[in-house]
Design a protein around this motif. Structure first.
Motif, PDB file in Angstrom:
ATOM      1  N   MET A 192      46.638  43.924  47.121  1.00 20.26           N
ATOM      2  CA  MET A 192      45.391  42.995  47.306  1.00 20.26           C
ATOM      3  C   MET A 192      44.121  43.745  47.125  1.00 20.26           C
ATOM      4  O   MET A 192      43.304  43.274  46.447  1.00 20.26           O
ATOM      5  CB  MET A 192      45.496  42.700  48.861  1.00 20.26           C
ATOM      6  CG  MET A 192      44.338  42.127  49.141  1.00 20.26           C
ATOM      7  SD  MET A 192      44.258  41.951  51.093  1.00 20.26           S
ATOM      8  CE  MET A 192      42.569  41.709  51.235  1.00 20.26           C
ATOM      9  N   PRO A 219      42.550  44.373  42.828  1.00 22.25           N
ATOM     10  CA  PRO A 219      41.673  43.412  41.963  1.00 22.25           C
ATOM     11  C   PRO A 219      41.031  42.498  42.513  1.00 22.25           C
ATOM     12  O   PRO A 219      39.801  41.952  42.243  1.00 22.25           O
ATOM     13  CB  PRO A 219      42.888  42.633  41.481  1.00 22.25           C
ATOM     14  CG  PRO A 219      44.338  43.390  41.858  1.00 22.25           C
ATOM     15  CD  PRO A 219      43.679  44.497  42.900  1.00 22.25           C
ATOM     16  N   LEU A 220      41.253  42.166  43.791  1.00 14.40           N
ATOM     17  CA  LEU A 220      40.667  40.789  44.676  1.00 14.40           C
ATOM     18  C   LEU A 220      39.159  41.425  44.947  1.00 14.40           C
ATOM     19  O   LEU A 220      38.282  40.908  44.845  1.00 14.40           O
ATOM     20  CB  LEU A 220      41.256  40.352  45.767  1.00 14.40           C
ATOM     21  CG  LEU A 220      42.317  39.218  45.293  1.00 14.40           C
ATOM     22  CD1 LEU A 220      42.966  38.813  46.437  1.00 14.40           C
ATOM     23  CD2 LEU A 220      41.814  38.311  44.434  1.00 14.40           C
ATOM     24  N   ILE A 280      34.840  40.920  43.779  1.00 12.95           N
ATOM     25  CA  ILE A 280      33.902  40.489  44.454  1.00 12.95           C
ATOM     26  C   ILE A 280      32.794  41.268  44.560  1.00 12.95           C
ATOM     27  O   ILE A 280      31.602  41.329  45.324  1.00 12.95           O
ATOM     28  CB  ILE A 280      34.244  39.718  45.877  1.00 12.95           C
ATOM     29  CG1 ILE A 280      34.601  40.942  46.700  1.00 12.95           C
ATOM     30  CG2 ILE A 280      34.954  38.590  45.795  1.00 12.95           C
ATOM     31  CD1 ILE A 280      34.923  40.353  48.177  1.00 12.95           C
ATOM     32  N   GLU A 319      49.137  38.160  32.186  1.00 11.60           N
ATOM     33  CA  GLU A 319      48.290  36.889  32.629  1.00 11.60           C
ATOM     34  C   GLU A 319      47.494  36.806  33.896  1.00 11.60           C
ATOM     35  O   GLU A 319      46.342  36.656  33.738  1.00 11.60           O
ATOM     36  CB  GLU A 319      49.188  35.563  32.494  1.00 11.60           C
ATOM     37  CG  GLU A 319      48.801  34.427  31.967  1.00 11.60           C
ATOM     38  CD  GLU A 319      49.812  33.245  31.710  1.00 11.60           C
ATOM     39  OE1 GLU A 319      49.725  32.311  32.657  1.00 11.60           O
ATOM     40  OE2 GLU A 319      50.842  33.850  31.151  1.00 11.60           O
ATOM     41  N   THR A 320      47.890  37.259  34.747  1.00 17.80           N
ATOM     42  CA  THR A 320      47.350  37.388  36.095  1.00 17.80           C
ATOM     43  C   THR A 320      46.191  38.234  35.963  1.00 17.80           C
ATOM     44  O   THR A 320      45.128  37.933  36.532  1.00 17.80           O
ATOM     45  CB  THR A 320      48.389  37.800  37.324  1.00 17.80           C
ATOM     46  OG1 THR A 320      49.707  37.299  37.025  1.00 17.80           O
ATOM     47  CG2 THR A 320      47.904  37.654  38.553  1.00 17.80           C
ATOM     48  N   SER A 335      44.389  39.197  33.657  1.00 20.22           N
ATOM     49  CA  SER A 335      43.292  38.632  32.787  1.00 20.22           C
ATOM     50  C   SER A 335      42.727  37.543  33.469  1.00 20.22           C
ATOM     51  O   SER A 335      41.659  37.381  33.380  1.00 20.22           O
ATOM     52  CB  SER A 335      43.885  38.269  31.489  1.00 20.22           C
ATOM     53  OG  SER A 335      44.217  36.818  31.304  1.00 20.22           O
ATOM     54  N   PHE A 336      43.433  36.649  34.106  1.00 17.02           N
ATOM     55  CA  PHE A 336      42.744  35.664  35.150  1.00 17.02           C
ATOM     56  C   PHE A 336      42.055  36.280  36.102  1.00 17.02           C
ATOM     57  O   PHE A 336      40.806  35.754  36.186  1.00 17.02           O
ATOM     58  CB  PHE A 336      44.053  35.148  35.831  1.00 17.02           C
ATOM     59  CG  PHE A 336      43.575  34.196  36.892  1.00 17.02           C
ATOM     60  CD1 PHE A 336      43.023  32.826  36.627  1.00 17.02           C
ATOM     61  CD2 PHE A 336      43.640  34.655  38.214  1.00 17.02           C
ATOM     62  CE1 PHE A 336      42.340  32.148  37.881  1.00 17.02           C
ATOM     63  CE2 PHE A 336      43.029  33.841  39.379  1.00 17.02           C
ATOM     64  CZ  PHE A 336      42.579  32.434  39.132  1.00 17.02           C
ATOM     65  N   ILE A 337      42.350  37.330  37.028  1.00 18.37           N
ATOM     66  CA  ILE A 337      41.332  37.965  37.818  1.00 18.37           C
ATOM     67  C   ILE A 337      40.032  38.393  37.113  1.00 18.37           C
ATOM     68  O   ILE A 337      39.038  38.388  37.826  1.00 18.37           O
ATOM     69  CB  ILE A 337      42.050  39.104  38.720  1.00 18.37           C
ATOM     70  CG1 ILE A 337      43.370  38.342  39.195  1.00 18.37           C
ATOM     71  CG2 ILE A 337      41.383  39.548  39.589  1.00 18.37           C
ATOM     72  CD1 ILE A 337      44.287  39.324  40.151  1.00 18.37           C
ATOM     73  N   VAL A 364      37.964  35.817  36.223  1.00 23.87           N
ATOM     74  CA  VAL A 364      36.974  35.396  37.745  1.00 23.87           C
ATOM     75  C   VAL A 364      36.259  36.378  37.939  1.00 23.87           C
ATOM     76  O   VAL A 364      34.819  35.867  38.167  1.00 23.87           O
ATOM     77  CB  VAL A 364      38.301  34.910  38.801  1.00 23.87           C
ATOM     78  CG1 VAL A 364      37.421  34.806  40.210  1.00 23.87           C
ATOM     79  CG2 VAL A 364      38.999  33.867  38.636  1.00 23.87           C
ATOM     80  N   VAL A 403      31.962  35.685  38.560  1.00 28.27           N
ATOM     81  CA  VAL A 403      31.584  35.961  39.658  1.00 28.27           C
ATOM     82  C   VAL A 403      30.222  36.983  39.545  1.00 28.27           C
ATOM     83  O   VAL A 403      29.073  36.628  40.275  1.00 28.27           O
ATOM     84  CB  VAL A 403      32.572  36.514  40.908  1.00 28.27           C
ATOM     85  CG1 VAL A 403      31.997  36.885  42.110  1.00 28.27           C
ATOM     86  CG2 VAL A 403      33.520  35.390  41.056  1.00 28.27           C
TER      87      VAL A 403
END
Lengths: 835, 188, 114
Positions: C1, C4-5, C9, C79-80, C82-84, C87, C91
């Motif tokens: 977690m 990437p997350l 931000i 895919e995941t 590149s999605f993050i 985003v 942001v």
């Protein structure tokens, strides 16, 4: 052990086996329920009762204001009524209602059986219920808080509100906020960790993203309010002058702390509603949501920006223009992510085939009302306009447009959308249309005209006004509108009752949705899914009609109960691949007992029985200690099969189990509170009158020794938590370090410092040292627990417990060092400020 | 601002209705087109212009809504439960008046708001702006009355049971009358 | 977690930090009377300090955004992730605009109340 991998069980037998484990007990056993279905519905029903009470109070307000010089209520009663209306609607209705909705819906949308911490959810519910009952009890007894729902000091201080009224607010609301914080932790951990297999971040249903953002905002938004409440209660109870300008305190500190919570709060209320719209609208339009990725980015941006607006409630407080400009600019900017969402919804509708239905009608109500609220919000964000409109009925109109538009209409839409899921019945819909139009027209009549009343100069919170000001006609129109609106809500209630009584049953998935909550029987069984699905595309584009029977026959993961354990899958936060089996606790009365002990503490504070509060604190700690007693779980570090040829460890042995994450999040909230405290005390030095105080000195050697203690416990905790580490020695070291530092911080606070009631500077140091000592005490309990267990049986101590303990020891060390540094910094600043 | 809001409101609700009742409406614009045009291109320039206009307007109001800033008359306004005391620190011989504020018309007045107990807020709706009287602070607000006349004032921050009745009156006079009024010699 | 997350931000975390610091420095500066000194024709030490802080925070956000825009060499990207990353870029752009927009007032607005 039955082999859970064999596919294709008899769905009925599987249902019986699972239901025996997951279902609640009858009779008094209902009080032991921890299941998210039960707790979620309880939250929502209780919130609706409070909504009705708050609504009746609103009717009283409108009756009073319908005519000039009304004799219906006197000023004191009116003060209690408008204060309680705001307090109930914000704290006892809006937040708990969406918490309940999230608790009920999230596991279903995420394709799992329950939340990560069922007992925590139940504990939060009891805290909410008991705290709310304290407030309602005070209202019935005529001693409700009366200083407005934002409780500005000094009006709410013991000098100007000597009665119990303000204490009821401060203690009751803090009690209720425990449920908000526990829900925040539970929701974050669940979304991050407890999902269906294969549900990577980009496949999460959009509602989960919304709730992840909302829960994170709650985690950092509520601590400032809790801190403010504690400081004000401490001022009222023990005369520590944080807000008293004659002794170096400042009323503005309360405003900062309150609005630092209070503005994000508006977005905390709006975002779950927006999440519901983002879930419902695409289904009703028959097309996937437009701009999934952009929406995620927009809500993340919105969450941050919403923490940079709080001073726009304080434009008239004499703050320099350049400081106001930061907040004004952020207030204007926050409209952009909102606009992005609104146009993403419009794009969804434009590219789909929108069906007109009752939920769609309420979404129309949302668009209409919320857009007006947003536009007046941008007006109010502009400093010059706000200088005129602030604290008038214009603001009252604006906030109702935002909250009713941004929360009530979406909630009604979602109620009509999901009630078939909750009840297993479809609405009869004779009243639904009429009810909507009555609410919609009544609302606009009430509040649109209130903008004008405000622009004509009518301030908020007046219980009477002279006829010659020309406010009477507008007020009368508003009151009539409000009665129409109230009748509309009564019709909605009747409509729901009719649905429960006479609704038609249906097969499955009445809206043709693509989300997982429809891939289960309705009303949902206690365990939601007989087996846990694997998703291979975004979880709002699935086919519940075929997935439902497949899962019901146990062909997903964990499709057979074993060893009487309640199991869910834990997944990797990013990829969604299963990495552990989480074994959930059974039904228990412990949350209820813990909440009763917590309630006893708050009641003792309320009735000033301070001598008895240590008893309550000890019983709270004892109750929580009982939570840690585990069923005999497999201690050996083996992999367990979960089906489809996969085997994963039990959560106790996994690298990031839910409880570890929960501790990290708890410390984030705790740190937010501490940082707010440190900044708040520095703010007093900057802003408050009557500084600097007369000199006070603490021996630096004592402080150095205390810092040595916390460092020692930090080192000890780390020694113990290393793989094959020195558990006994490390824990003993940690315990000793905590005892030294706690003893010293307490001694300095209680014996060395001059009386903290003398000046806010001394009170600040006092409270910060007490904070350090409190953390040391809890750290000592952690260390003693580890030492005790390892003395008994070295094997029995889990590395998980030690790692969680290490987090706490580390945090306590940082807090202790900051406390000492704060004292030194304050001393040097006082010296400088005195020049 | 009002008309801008009406236009934006009509636009959004109109688009909602159009997409709902005209099945083919808006298909021509791609989904990202909708989001970029409506969510970014539409609000950003409006908000930027509005914010910066408000900044400059705020600076202007801080000077009392007039460019004549050299000749400012200071008035001390002390709120207490539930009345206002007005006095003129720079005018010796002037009287302190309760709930009645005499000012000269055409001159910039600087209100210094203080409080003896809880937070009050000084507001004369027709003269614009309001300022909180916070205990322990002396906040300043500049107001300006162009014409002689009577203006009603209210307390706009809730300050207890007497809040609704905490009203006062501002009388703007010609320069001669003002001299008489503050020493209490003006006939009512 | 964590990775990437939290990286996604980080630009807005910089914005938050800048917000707190600039507000705190402004208040402290007024309290310690840093605004009254005169450096040249149009600015005071406090204003200069605030402008410097604003420029520094904008620069920090730009650096973060540029790092996120840098193409990934480790192909193939899932895919995941590149999605993050997508985003994260949105942001960060929002954070960049916010940082530049929120603090421009320091250039000319009244620094301290009288």
């Amino acid at each position: 052990m039955t082999d859970p991998t064999s596919p294709g069980h008899d769905p009925i037998a599987l249902h019986r086996a699972l239901d025996r484990l997951w279902a609640g007990k009858p009779g008094w056993g209902r009080l032991a329920a921890v299941n998210h279905n039960v707790v979620g519905v309880r939250f929502m029903l209780t919130a609706l009762v409070f909504f009705a009470i708050g609504g009746i109070l609103a009717m009283l307000i409108r009756t009073q204001l319908a005519s000039a010089n009304s004799v219906f209520m006197d000023a004191e009663t009116y003060g209690q009524v408008f204060t309680m209306h705001g307090t109930i609607m914000m704290f006892l209705f809006a937040i708990p209602f969406f918490e309940g909705m999230a608790i009920y819906l999230l596991p279903k949308l995420l394709g799992t059986r329950d939340l990560a911490f069922p007992r925590l959810g139940a504990y939060g519910y009891w805290c909410y219920l008991f705290g709310g009952m304290i407030l309602i009890g005070a209202l019935i007894g005529g001693v409700a808080p009366s200083g407005g729902w934002f409780m500005y000091t000094p009006l709410s201080s013991s000098v100007y509100s000597p009665g119990i009224n303000s204490d009821v607010w401060l203690l009751g609301i803090t009690f209720v906020e425990i449920s908000a914080l526990s829900a925040a932790v539970e929701i974050i951990v669940t979304i991050v960790k407890i999902r269906a297999a294969g549900m990577s971040l980009d496949r999460m249903p959009i509602f989960a993203w919304y709730m992840l953002v909302v829960a994170t905002m709650m985690l950092v938004g509520f601590p400032p309010l809790i801190l403010g409440s504690i400081l004000l209660e401490v001022e009222r109870a023990f005369d520590l002058p944080f807000f008293d300008p004659t002794r170096g305190g400042d009323p503005l500190l309360w405003q900062h702390l309150f609005w630092l919570f209070g503005h994000p709060e508006v977005y905390i209320i709006f975002l779950p509603a927006a999440g519901a719209i983002s879930t419902i609208l695409p289904v009703l339009s028959g097309t996937p949501l437009a701009g999934y990725r952009v929406i995620v980015a927009a809500i993340v941006s919105m969450a941050f920006l919403s923490f940079g607006l709080w001073v726009h409630h304080m434009y008239t407080g004499g703050i320099p223009h350049v400081a106001l400009s930061f907040f004004s600019a952020a207030s204007a900017l926050v409209a952009v992510p909102t606009a992005v969402q609104i146009f993403a919804w419009l794009a969804t509708m434009a590219h789909g085939r929108p069906r007109f239905s009752i939920p769609m009608l309420h979404i129309f109500g949302f668009f209409f009302v919320f857009v007006i609220g947003g536009l007046t919000g941008v007006m109010l964000a502009m400093v010059p306009f706000d200088w005129q409109a602030h604290d008038t009925h214009f603001v009252v109109a604006h906030l109702h447009y935002v909250l009713v538009g941004g929360f009530i209409f979406p909630m009604l839409a979602m109620a009509y959308y999901w009630l078939p899921h909750l009840t297993g019945k479809q609405p009869v819909q004779h009243l639904s249309n009429a009810a909507f139009w009555m609410i919609f027209i009544g609302f606009n009549v009430t509040f649109f005209f209130m903008h004008l009343t405000g622009l004509l100069g009518m301030p908020r919170r007046v219980f009477e006004y002279p006829t010659e000001f020309g406010w009477e006609t507008l007020n009368f129109i508003s009151s009539m509108g409000s009665f129409i609106m109230a009748m509309g809500f009564a019709l909605v209630a009747l409509d729901f009752i009719l649905l429960f009584k006479f609704g038609r049953p249906f097969r499955r998935n009445p809206w043709k949705a693509g989300t997982l909550e429809w891939a289960m029987p309705t009303p949902p069984p206690s365990y939601n899914f007989a087996s846990i699905p694997r998703v291979n595309k975004r979880a709002d584009l699935l086919d519940p009609d075929t997935l439902g029977p497949y899962l019901a026959s146990g062909r997903g993961y964990l499709g057979m109960p074993r060893n009487d354990r309640m199991e869910v899958l834990g997944v990797d936060p990013v990829t969604g691949e299963p990495d552990q089996v989480v074994m959930l606790p059974r039904q228990t009365y412990l949350p209820l007992w813990t909440a009763i002990a917590t309630g006893a503490f708050f009641l003792m504070m309320l009735f000033k029985l301070y001598w008895a509060t240590p008893l309550a604190l000890i019983s709270i700690i004892a109750c929580f200690w009982l939570w840690t007693r585990r069923d005999p779980l497999p201690v050996e570090n083996d992999l367990v099969p979960i089906g489809h040829g996969l085997s994963v460890p039990v959560h106790l042995h996994a690298s990031t189990p839910p409880s570890y994450l929960a501790m990290v999040l708890t410390l984030v909230a705790d740190a937010t509170l501490y940082i707010s405290l440190l900044f708040g005390c520095l703010f007093l030095w900057v802003s408050a009158p009557n500084w600097p105080p007369a000199g006070f000195v603490v021996d630096v050697k004592l402080l150095a020794l205390a810092v040595g203690g916390v460092i020692m416990s930090c080192v000890g905790g780390r020694l113990a938590a290393r793989p094959n580490g020195a558990v006994m020695v490390g824990s003993a070291l940690a315990l000793l370090g905590h005892l030294i530092s706690t003893g010293l911080f307490l001694a300095i606070a209680l014996l060395v410092l001059p009386a903290p009631s003398g000046h806010a500077a001394i009170a600040s140091v006092f409270v910060i040292f007490i904070y350090a000592a409190l953390h040391g005490t809890i750290g000592a309990v952690f260390a003693a627990h580890a030492l005790w267990t390892s003395l008994g049986n070295r094997k029995a101590i889990l590395s998980l417990d030690l790692r969680i303990g290490r987090l706490w020891h580390d945090y306590t060390a940082a807090a202790g060092i900051c406390a000492a540094a704060f004292y030194l910094a304050l001393q040097s600043l006082i010296g400088e400020g005195g020049l | 601002m009002l008309w801008g809001s009406v236009v934006l409101f009509t636009l959004v609700v109109g688009l909602f209705a159009a997409t709902l009742f005209h099945p083919r409406f808006g298909r021509g614009l791609s989904q990202s087109g909708w989001i970029v045009w409506g969510g970014l291109v539409l609000p950003l320039p409006v908000l930027t212009a509005l914010t910066f206009y408000a900044f400059s307007q705020g600076e202007f109001l801080l000077n009392g809504g007039s460019d004549k800033t050299e000749d400012v008359l200071e008035v001390r306004a002390v709120g207490s439960m539930w009345q206002w005391q007005f006095s003129y620190p720079s005018l010796p011989g002037s009287r302190t008046a309760t709930d009645l504020l005499h000012i000269p018309a055409g001159r910039t007045i600087e209100i210094i708001a203080e409080s003896e107990d809880v937070i009050h807020s000084f507001w004369v709706p027709r003269l614009g702006g309001k300022i909180d009287a916070v205990p322990g602070h002396a906040n300043r607000l500049r107001i300006h009355a162009d014409q002689p006349g009577r203006y009603g004032g209210v307390c706009s921050e809730y300050c207890g049971t007497g809040h609704a009745g905490m009203r006062f009156e501002v009388r703007a006079h010609t320069a001669d009358d003002f001299e008489k009024a503050i020493i209490g010699e003006l006939a009512r | 977690m964590r990775h990437p997350l939290l990286l996604a931000i980080s630009a807005f975390v910089v914005w938050s930090g800048a917000f707190l610091t600039i507000y705190a420095v402004q208040a402290t500066g007024c309290s310690l009377d840093w605004q009254s000194g005169n450096l040249g024709a149009w600015t005071s030490p406090l204003r200069l300090l605030l402008i410097t802080m604003m420029v520094a925070s904008v620069a920090a956000v730009v650096v973060i955004l540029l790092r996120q825009l840098r193409p990934r060499l480790k192909a193939p990207v899932s895919e995941t992730s590149s999605f993050i990353n997508g985003v994260a870029i949105y942001v960060s752009i929002a954070a960049l605009f916010s940082t530049a927009f929120c603090f421009t007032g320091v250039v000319w607005l009244t620094l301290c109340s009288a």
